[in-house]
Scaffold this motif. Structure first.
Motif, PDB file in Angstrom:
ATOM      1  N   LYS A 187       0.810  -1.219   0.000  1.00 47.87           N
ATOM      2  CA  LYS A 187       0.000   0.000   0.000  1.00 47.87           C
ATOM      3  C   LYS A 187       0.846   1.273   0.000  1.00 47.87           C
ATOM      4  O   LYS A 187       0.431   2.313   0.504  1.00 47.87           O
ATOM      5  CB  LYS A 187      -0.975   0.007   1.178  1.00 47.87           C
ATOM      6  N   HIS A 188       2.038   1.184  -0.567  1.00 49.29           N
ATOM      7  CA  HIS A 188       2.924   2.344  -0.719  1.00 49.29           C
ATOM      8  C   HIS A 188       3.492   2.359  -2.132  1.00 49.29           C
ATOM      9  O   HIS A 188       3.455   1.340  -2.849  1.00 49.29           O
ATOM     10  CB  HIS A 188       4.075   2.284   0.294  1.00 49.29           C
ATOM     11  N   TYR A 189       4.061   3.525  -2.510  1.00 47.27           N
ATOM     12  CA  TYR A 189       4.632   3.685  -3.840  1.00 47.27           C
ATOM     13  C   TYR A 189       5.981   4.383  -3.751  1.00 47.27           C
ATOM     14  O   TYR A 189       6.277   5.078  -2.775  1.00 47.27           O
ATOM     15  CB  TYR A 189       3.682   4.477  -4.744  1.00 47.27           C
ATOM     16  N   PHE A 190       6.774   4.195  -4.799  1.00 44.17           N
ATOM     17  CA  PHE A 190       8.119   4.773  -4.867  1.00 44.17           C
ATOM     18  C   PHE A 190       8.162   5.723  -6.051  1.00 44.17           C
ATOM     19  O   PHE A 190       7.875   5.328  -7.194  1.00 44.17           O
ATOM     20  CB  PHE A 190       9.149   3.650  -5.044  1.00 44.17           C
ATOM     21  N   PHE A 191       8.523   6.984  -5.792  1.00 43.61           N
ATOM     22  CA  PHE A 191       8.515   8.018  -6.826  1.00 43.61           C
ATOM     23  C   PHE A 191       9.921   8.558  -7.073  1.00 43.61           C
ATOM     24  O   PHE A 191      10.730   8.648  -6.157  1.00 43.61           O
ATOM     25  CB  PHE A 191       7.611   9.173  -6.406  1.00 43.61           C
ATOM     26  N   MET A 192      10.161   8.950  -8.335  1.00 39.10           N
ATOM     27  CA  MET A 192      11.422   9.603  -8.696  1.00 39.10           C
ATOM     28  C   MET A 192      11.129  10.738  -9.665  1.00 39.10           C
ATOM     29  O   MET A 192      10.167  10.694 -10.443  1.00 39.10           O
ATOM     30  CB  MET A 192      12.391   8.607  -9.348  1.00 39.10           C
ATOM     31  N   GLY A 193      11.998  11.773  -9.626  1.00 35.57           N
ATOM     32  CA  GLY A 193      11.904  12.853 -10.596  1.00 35.57           C
ATOM     33  C   GLY A 193      12.651  12.480 -11.865  1.00 35.57           C
ATOM     34  O   GLY A 193      13.629  11.722 -11.833  1.00 35.57           O
ATOM     35  N   ASP A 194      12.218  13.014 -13.000  1.00 38.26           N
ATOM     36  CA  ASP A 194      12.902  12.737 -14.270  1.00 38.26           C
ATOM     37  C   ASP A 194      14.259  13.425 -14.334  1.00 38.26           C
ATOM     38  O   ASP A 194      15.134  13.002 -15.088  1.00 38.26           O
ATOM     39  CB  ASP A 194      12.031  13.187 -15.448  1.00 38.26           C
TER      40      ASP A 194
END
Length: 251
Positions: A187-194
């Motif tokens: 129930k979590h996510y991993f985000f990155m900037g381009d």
């Protein structure tokens, strides 16, 4: 009785009709902003070259359902979880509330789904032990200070679901190019900037983002102005508008 006196009731009715129309318009705008689409502006270069400083975009708030973070005024007591929830796709560009401070909106690209293993090795993104294909795609030069006037290498990544997007490599020896392996919790996510070398994201202080923190998916750019020109400086629009970015879809 004069003609002017005969017109007073009509003028009064017209005035109140105008007020009613304006109130209805404000209510409709509030409903649209709360339930369907919300405007956002890009203040930093963490998503360059996909999103530039000075881009104004619309976010689809219905894409993943609603949580307490979807409402204009955050209140932790309203409700928990998501209503009408649906799963985001890897590669989506998403606005979410910052876990350490839910009053702050962030926009990044979704890289890791629950259970995924994410790691950067020598500047190459690895998902579940496999390197994401990364092809040279020319260079990019910003019209603001993001690239300091120099042409920066662009690399096009293609995820396993076919989503492709451009990333920047400001510094091939950056500390962000090699990370530990991150295992995304349920129930979590991993985000990155381009803009991989200039993005505060899940590799650093942002951490894993709970699913209820998702606000919506960025859909398209409606307006864009460069050189860090304030929106209100209309007299500077002709020299700084990025017309090619108007109504551009976000991938």
């Amino acid at each position: 009785m004069s003609v002017a006196e005969n017109n007073k009731p009509e003028e009064k009715n017209a005035f109140w009709e105008t007020i009613v129309v304006l109130v209805q318009a404000f209510i409709l705008a509030g409903i649209i902003r709360t339930v369907l689409l919300q405007p956002f502006t890009i203040p930093s270069g963490s998503m360059v070259p996909t999103l530039l400083v000075g881009d104004y975009l619309l976010v689809n708030k219905f894409a993943y359902g609603y949580s307490r973070y979807s409402l204009p005024l955050y209140n932790p007591e309203w409700f928990k979880g998501r209503l009408f929830g649906s799963e985001p796709a890897r590669g989506d560009v998403i606005v979410f509330r910052l876990p350490p401070d839910p009053s702050v909106d962030y926009i990044k690209r979704l890289i890791g789904l629950p259970g995924d293993k994410i790691q950067m090795i020598d500047g190459v993104l690895h998902i579940n032990g496999k390197a994401v294909p990364r092809d040279a795609a020319g260079t990019f030069k910003s019209d603001d200070s993001e690239t300091n006037g120099r042409a920066v290498p662009v690399y096009r990544e293609t995820l396993d679901n076919g989503v492709s997007y451009d990333t920047l490599d400001l510094d091939p020896l950056s500390g962000a190019d090699n990370t530990q392996e991150f295992v995304v919790p349920a129930k979590h996510y991993f985000f990155m900037g381009d803009n991989r070398d200039n993005s505060t994201d899940s590799r650093f202080t942002v951490g894993y983002v709970p699913e209820e923190n998702l606000v919506g998916r960025a859909t398209f750019i409606i307006f864009s102005i460069g050189n860090k020109t304030p929106f209100y400086e209309v007299w500077n629009w002709p020299a700084n508008l990025r017309l090619s970015r108007f109504f551009k879809g976000i991938q």
